[in-house]
Each structure stands twice: as C-alpha cells, then as structure tokens.
Motif scaffolding. Structure first.
Motif, PDB file in Angstrom:
ATOM      1  N   LYS A 246       0.839  -1.184   0.000  1.00 23.22           N
ATOM      2  CA  LYS A 246       0.000   0.000   0.000  1.00 23.22           C
ATOM      3  C   LYS A 246       0.883   1.248   0.000  1.00 23.22           C
ATOM      4  O   LYS A 246       1.969   1.239   0.579  1.00 23.22           O
ATOM      5  CB  LYS A 246      -0.906   0.039   1.243  1.00 23.22           C
ATOM      6  N   VAL A 247       0.390   2.303  -0.628  1.00 20.70           N
ATOM      7  CA  VAL A 247       1.089   3.585  -0.558  1.00 20.70           C
ATOM      8  C   VAL A 247       0.720   4.228   0.767  1.00 20.70           C
ATOM      9  O   VAL A 247      -0.448   4.524   1.034  1.00 20.70           O
ATOM     10  CB  VAL A 247       0.703   4.503  -1.730  1.00 20.70           C
ATOM     11  N   LYS A 248       1.730   4.421   1.618  1.00 20.89           N
ATOM     12  CA  LYS A 248       1.513   5.009   2.932  1.00 20.89           C
ATOM     13  C   LYS A 248       2.338   6.277   3.053  1.00 20.89           C
ATOM     14  O   LYS A 248       3.428   6.385   2.485  1.00 20.89           O
ATOM     15  CB  LYS A 248       1.920   4.041   4.046  1.00 20.89           C
ATOM     16  N   THR A 249       1.823   7.241   3.808  1.00 22.77           N
ATOM     17  CA  THR A 249       2.586   8.442   4.121  1.00 22.77           C
ATOM     18  C   THR A 249       2.598   8.625   5.632  1.00 22.77           C
ATOM     19  O   THR A 249       1.754   8.081   6.350  1.00 22.77           O
ATOM     20  CB  THR A 249       1.996   9.700   3.457  1.00 22.77           C
ATOM     21  N   THR A 250       3.556   9.379   6.096  1.00 23.45           N
ATOM     22  CA  THR A 250       3.673   9.662   7.516  1.00 23.45           C
ATOM     23  C   THR A 250       4.179  11.080   7.673  1.00 23.45           C
ATOM     24  O   THR A 250       4.595  11.717   6.699  1.00 23.45           O
ATOM     25  CB  THR A 250       4.645   8.667   8.187  1.00 23.45           C
ATOM     26  N   ALA A 266       6.021  12.476   4.426  1.00 22.51           N
ATOM     27  CA  ALA A 266       7.086  11.616   3.909  1.00 22.51           C
ATOM     28  C   ALA A 266       6.536  10.271   3.478  1.00 22.51           C
ATOM     29  O   ALA A 266       5.563   9.756   4.055  1.00 22.51           O
ATOM     30  CB  ALA A 266       8.170  11.410   4.975  1.00 22.51           C
ATOM     31  N   LEU A 267       7.159   9.694   2.460  1.00 23.40           N
ATOM     32  CA  LEU A 267       7.019   8.275   2.170  1.00 23.40           C
ATOM     33  C   LEU A 267       8.020   7.546   3.058  1.00 23.40           C
ATOM     34  O   LEU A 267       9.186   7.935   3.126  1.00 23.40           O
ATOM     35  CB  LEU A 267       7.318   7.980   0.697  1.00 23.40           C
ATOM     36  N   PRO A 268       7.636   6.480   3.745  1.00 21.92           N
ATOM     37  CA  PRO A 268       8.540   5.841   4.707  1.00 21.92           C
ATOM     38  C   PRO A 268       9.578   4.956   4.031  1.00 21.92           C
ATOM     39  O   PRO A 268       9.421   4.551   2.872  1.00 21.92           O
ATOM     40  CB  PRO A 268       7.583   5.010   5.563  1.00 21.92           C
ATOM     41  N   PRO A 269      10.647   4.616   4.744  1.00 20.82           N
ATOM     42  CA  PRO A 269      11.636   3.662   4.237  1.00 20.82           C
ATOM     43  C   PRO A 269      10.986   2.329   3.877  1.00 20.82           C
ATOM     44  O   PRO A 269      10.042   1.891   4.538  1.00 20.82           O
ATOM     45  CB  PRO A 269      12.611   3.495   5.412  1.00 20.82           C
ATOM     46  N   GLY A 270      11.491   1.706   2.816  1.00 18.45           N
ATOM     47  CA  GLY A 270      10.923   0.456   2.345  1.00 18.45           C
ATOM     48  C   GLY A 270       9.913   0.649   1.236  1.00 18.45           C
ATOM     49  O   GLY A 270       9.466  -0.336   0.629  1.00 18.45           O
ATOM     50  N   THR A 271       9.532   1.903   0.958  1.00 20.60           N
ATOM     51  CA  THR A 271       8.607   2.173  -0.145  1.00 20.60           C
ATOM     52  C   THR A 271       9.301   1.892  -1.477  1.00 20.60           C
ATOM     53  O   THR A 271      10.440   2.295  -1.690  1.00 20.60           O
ATOM     54  CB  THR A 271       8.135   3.637  -0.104  1.00 20.60           C
ATOM     55  N   VAL A 272       8.591   1.203  -2.365  1.00 20.05           N
ATOM     56  CA  VAL A 272       9.129   0.870  -3.685  1.00 20.05           C
ATOM     57  C   VAL A 272       8.661   1.917  -4.692  1.00 20.05           C
ATOM     58  O   VAL A 272       7.473   2.248  -4.746  1.00 20.05           O
ATOM     59  CB  VAL A 272       8.662  -0.528  -4.126  1.00 20.05           C
ATOM     60  N   ILE A 273       9.591   2.432  -5.491  1.00 17.90           N
ATOM     61  CA  ILE A 273       9.267   3.448  -6.494  1.00 17.90           C
ATOM     62  C   ILE A 273       9.967   3.109  -7.803  1.00 17.90           C
ATOM     63  O   ILE A 273      10.888   2.281  -7.842  1.00 17.90           O
ATOM     64  CB  ILE A 273       9.704   4.863  -6.048  1.00 17.90           C
ATOM     65  N   LYS A 274       9.514   3.750  -8.868  1.00 22.72           N
ATOM     66  CA  LYS A 274      10.226   3.739 -10.134  1.00 22.72           C
ATOM     67  C   LYS A 274      10.748   5.146 -10.375  1.00 22.72           C
ATOM     68  O   LYS A 274       9.999   6.123 -10.253  1.00 22.72           O
ATOM     69  CB  LYS A 274       9.327   3.299 -11.285  1.00 22.72           C
ATOM     70  N   VAL A 275      12.028   5.256 -10.725  1.00 21.99           N
ATOM     71  CA  VAL A 275      12.677   6.553 -10.895  1.00 21.99           C
ATOM     72  C   VAL A 275      12.664   6.941 -12.368  1.00 21.99           C
ATOM     73  O   VAL A 275      12.899   6.096 -13.245  1.00 21.99           O
ATOM     74  CB  VAL A 275      14.127   6.506 -10.361  1.00 21.99           C
TER      75      VAL A 275
END
Length: 303
Positions: A246-250, A266-275
């Motif tokens: 899930k996309v989570k923010t904090t 912030a997006l937390p550590p461990g979030t997967v992204i495409k650059v």
C-alpha cells in the motif's frame, strides 16, 4: 567515504516528542539513523557545536561547513551529504530498512512482489522484525508527587551495524553519542566504494520528504519532492499472516537544533518506487535530498 556505525548498547531513537506519561503503543521509535542524526555524529567527532539558529538554518550552516556549498533545496541529489543505511549483521550480510523497525532480507524479491501486486504469507526469507527490548520507566505524577506512574520505552538490539556513505573529505572515527538518548556507538571509516545499486526501480532507505497543497488527490507532478518519481508501488503492510503493498505516508520530524525543527510529509523507508530516466544518476530524492533524505537503493529487474 563509507562509514560503519556500530551501536555499543541497546539504543532508542525517538520519532515522537516524549511529554507526560507515555505508554507502549505510542512510543514511536526508529532503528535507523536519519541524515540529521549523522550530521550530529559528525559534529561531535569534529568537536563542533551546532549554531543556535531557528528552523533549519542550523542544518544549512552545517551543510555549508562540510561541503562549501549552499543548500539549494533541489528535489534530487546525485551526491548527497549522507546516503544509507544498509544494515549489516554479525556475518556481514546486508539488509535494507523497512519502515522504522524491520529489515528487508531479499530486496530484489521484495521489489518484484511490490510491482506485481503480490499478496502472500510473510516469511523469514523476505522480512524480519528487529529485536526490541521494552523497559518500564517510572515517572512522578506532576499534580501528586506521591504517585508514581509507569510507562514503557522500546530499545533496539545492538546486534546490527549501520552502513552509511558520507560525502566529506575528512575521516571521522571514534565513539559518539547516538542521537539524544545518551546511547553510544563506535564510528569507523572503510576505504572502499559505496554500492548504490543500479536500475530504474528502487526502495527508499530514508523517508522521502514532500509537500502538497492538495488534501486528498493530486498528480505526482504536482507534489514538491516527487519530480523524479515515475511510479509509487508502496510499502508492505501486514494483514494477519499475509502481506500486501500500500502507498503510505507519515509525518517525519527533522529533529532538534536550537528548537524543534519542522515536520514534513514523507514516504517511509521500504517504499518501492520507479525513478524517471532523466534522474538516472540520482542517489536521493525529495525535499532536503542534498542532506540524504530520500536516499534510494536501485535495482534492475529483467524485462
């Protein structure tokens, strides 16, 4: 320069201000040092005290003193002041941060699961909880000094070492306080190259800071800090004995200087992204990426 930070005792890095009586379920802590904590360690080892300035002006001065460059508030950095962490165990195996208290053991499989919307059983081959010691603390009641309240704080095991890359010329070495909790760590430089990974996909090693004026829905291109983010696949969320992404923010605080610094989304550590392709050399993304927030580890997947 690669730097290994080895906690010498169980440690605690608070993410929430401790005021009044604290119970266990609101004691929010991190096992992973933020860029501002690394700045504090560098300052202590160089015997330099932070300037008493408001907001983040003390961070700006610290950045300039170490790099001779002004903090420009760009939304990605090819050469951040700090990068990391990777986590080493006693056998020198490397892991990756997940949220603020877990480890990703197999980063490639983790990213593949995120991209393919995998939902399945969490196993020790993918994710591991860090060991936490919960300790009871006693505090006097402010209104009645004869009453003692109990509250609980969480401390992380010191069985792991934290690997960072620090973009300064001078070696830093010694024993330093670890944040503001009166815990200590050994800091040792390593004369070897840093492994930033390669590829278009990445996981966040640090919170990716961002700002948006929209309350609920917006395009990624309208978010300050997401200029290099092509897609967000989310972070693993546990559902009983299953997991899903899930996309989570904090909200993430920038720590203490002369006063409490601001909090940002912030997006937390461990979030997967495409650059995005135009950011192929970026090693950190988002607001204050020059300091090392939004540090990424890249992975190339077979098409």
């Amino acid at each position: 320069m690669k730097v290994i930070i080895k906690p010498l005792e169980e440690y605690r890095l608070g993410l929430r201000q401790s005021s009044g009586i604290i119970i266990e379920n609101v004691d929010v802590v991190s096992a992973f040092l933020s860029p501002t904590t690394i700045l504090g360690i560098i300052g202590k080892l160089k015997n330099v005290s932070p300037l008493k300035k408001p907001g983040i002006d003390d961070l700006k001065d610290a950045y300039y003193s170490l790099t001779q460059n002004e903090l420009k508030y760009v939304y990605h950095s090819d050469s951040p002041l700090t990068w990391g962490p990777l986590i080493r165990d006693e056998m020198d195996k490397k892991y990756y941060p997940l949220l603020f208290s877990k480890l990703i053991l197999d980063v490639k499989k983790y990213i593949e699961y995120a991209i393919n919307s995998f939902e399945g059983i969490i196993t020790e081959s993918i994710i591991r909880e860090l060991r936490v010691q919960t300790r009871r603390m006693n505090q006097l009641n402010r209104s009645n000094r004869t009453t003692i309240h109990s509250f609980y704080q969480k401390f992380f095991s010191n069985e792991y070492a934290l690997e960072y890359c620090v973009n300064i010329k001078e070696n830093i070495k010694g024993v330093s306080m670890l944040g503001g909790e009166n815990r200590y760590a050994e800091v040792c430089p390593e004369n070897c190259e840093c492994d930033y990974g390669e590829g278009d996909y990445a996981i966040l090693l640090q919170p990716l800071l961002f700002e948006t004026e929209e309350t609920y829905f917006t395009k990624l291109s309208n978010v300050k800090g997401f200029q290099c983010v092509d897609e967000i696949y989310g972070v693993v969320v546990e559902k009983g004995n299953h997991m899903d992404f899930k996309v989570k923010t904090t909200y993430y605080a920038l720590g203490y200087g002369n006063e409490r610094r601001p909090m940002l989304r912030a997006l937390p550590p461990g979030t997967v992204i495409k650059v995005k392709e135009e950011c192929e050399d970026a090693k950190a993304l988002g607001i204050l990426s020059e300091l090392g927030f939004g540090a990424i580890y890249r992975i190339r997947l077979q098409s």
